[in-house]
Design an enzyme around this catalytic site. Structure first.
Site, PDB file in Angstrom:
ATOM      1  N   ASP A 168       0.784  -1.232   0.000  1.00 38.31           N
ATOM      2  CA  ASP A 168       0.000   0.000   0.000  1.00 38.31           C
ATOM      3  C   ASP A 168       0.817   1.283   0.000  1.00 38.31           C
ATOM      4  OD1 ASP A 168       0.822   0.223   2.808  1.00 38.31           O
ATOM      5  OD2 ASP A 168      -0.740  -1.258   3.215  1.00 38.31           O
ATOM      6  N   HIS A 174       6.475  -7.746  -1.603  1.00 36.61           N
ATOM      7  CA  HIS A 174       5.392  -8.110  -2.523  1.00 36.61           C
ATOM      8  C   HIS A 174       5.024  -6.993  -3.485  1.00 36.61           C
ATOM      9  CE1 HIS A 174       4.147 -11.287   0.695  1.00 36.61           C
ATOM     10  NE2 HIS A 174       5.121 -11.699  -0.081  1.00 36.61           N
ATOM     11  N   CYS A 232       3.514  -1.444 -18.351  1.00 37.07           N
ATOM     12  CA  CYS A 232       2.996  -2.133 -19.534  1.00 37.07           C
ATOM     13  C   CYS A 232       3.801  -3.408 -19.737  1.00 37.07           C
ATOM     14  CB  CYS A 232       3.102  -1.232 -20.760  1.00 37.07           C
ATOM     15  SG  CYS A 232       2.672  -2.087 -22.314  1.00 37.07           S
ATOM     16  N   SER A 261       1.320 -12.977  10.581  1.00 35.63           N
ATOM     17  CA  SER A 261       1.169 -14.328  11.115  1.00 35.63           C
ATOM     18  C   SER A 261       2.333 -15.219  10.716  1.00 35.63           C
ATOM     19  CB  SER A 261      -0.141 -14.943  10.613  1.00 35.63           C
ATOM     20  OG  SER A 261      -0.143 -14.998   9.192  1.00 35.63           O
ATOM     21  N   ILE A 287      -0.475  -3.272  17.188  1.00 28.93           N
ATOM     22  CA  ILE A 287       0.856  -2.736  16.949  1.00 28.93           C
ATOM     23  C   ILE A 287       0.909  -1.214  17.017  1.00 28.93           C
ATOM     24  CG2 ILE A 287       0.562  -2.774  14.438  1.00 28.93           C
ATOM     25  CD1 ILE A 287       3.603  -3.500  14.342  1.00 28.93           C
TER      26      ILE A 287
END
Length: 237
Positions: free
Chosen positions: A106, A121, A129, A191, A230
């Protein structure tokens, strides 16, 4: 402030070699839902589970459905950094934090001011493109209909790692180096179930491994565990 938080604060106060490894739980406090969570409307809108839609093979075989899910569920552009993002940026500014390693896509760490962010990620803010390589901002995907296209006719693909795709080798190696050299390693909001990213923790060589997560994680070898949100924890440091 609990004893565990006091200990973590002491570690941070006396170190200038801290690395943070974070996951979806860091962003949920900014209002970004974990895509694995199934909301009340999910089953009415999609015929496949999120992990299937966010796979490379699904992207290739059902691009229009992929982009429908991606626009609706993965682009939360109104989200703002929370206390955890801001504290990490502050620690970097003070010369204490060496790197943020994140599974999130994000861009909120950068919005908070962090500079050395290793995005395992990828990021929704970058798109290219697949034919000519031209760069596009997130608006090109958000504002398009169906499959977003470049002027050359190629597909505009988000710079995010889908299931069945490999992680960027350079980002992985830089993450391994940062974790291996860290004095303090803080794991937050994850996790540790998504591999190969979760496997990075095994490269830590120190004895100040802190885990901040709402639910306890087994098998991390943590020296300190804080089972609280957190953002609430980081705001106290």
């Amino acid at each position: 402030m609990t004893e565990a938080v006091k200990t973590l604060k002491d570690w941070i106060d006396h170190s200038d070699n801290i690395v943070f490894f974070g996951g979806a739980g860091v962003s949920t406090e900014s209002g970004i839902p974990d895509f694995r969570s199934v909301d009340g409307l999910y089953s009415q809108q999609y015929d496949y589970p999120p992990e299937t839609i966010l796979s490379h093979s699904f992207y290739e075989q059902h691009p229009e459905e992929f982009y429908r899910f991606y626009r609706n569920k993965m682009l939360c552009l109104d989200a703002r950094p929370n206390a955890a993002h801001r504290k990490l940026a502050e620690l970097e500014e003070r010369g204490k934090l060496r790197a943020v390693i994140t599974q999130n896509i994000d861009g909120l760490h950068q919005k908070a001011g962090s500079r050395n962010v290793l995005e395992l990620h990828g990021s929704v803010l970058r798109n290219h493109c697949t034919c000519c390589g031209r760069f596009f901002g997130v608006e090109a995907v958000l504002e398009s209909g169906g499959v977003p296209r470049c002027t050359c006719g190629g597909t505009v693909k988000p710079d995010v790692v889908l299931y069945e795709e490999g992680l960027d080798e350079d980002v992985m190696m830089r993450s391994v180096t940062a974790i291996r050299q860290a004095e303090v390693l803080i794991i937050g909001g994850t996790s540790l179930t998504v591999y190969p990213a979760a496997g990075l923790v095994r490269y830590y060589r120190g004895n100040k491994l802190a885990v901040i997560n709402k639910t306890a994680l087994a098998g991390t070898g943590a020296n300190l565990t804080v089972s609280e949100p957190i953002g609430q924890v980081m705001a106290q440091l």
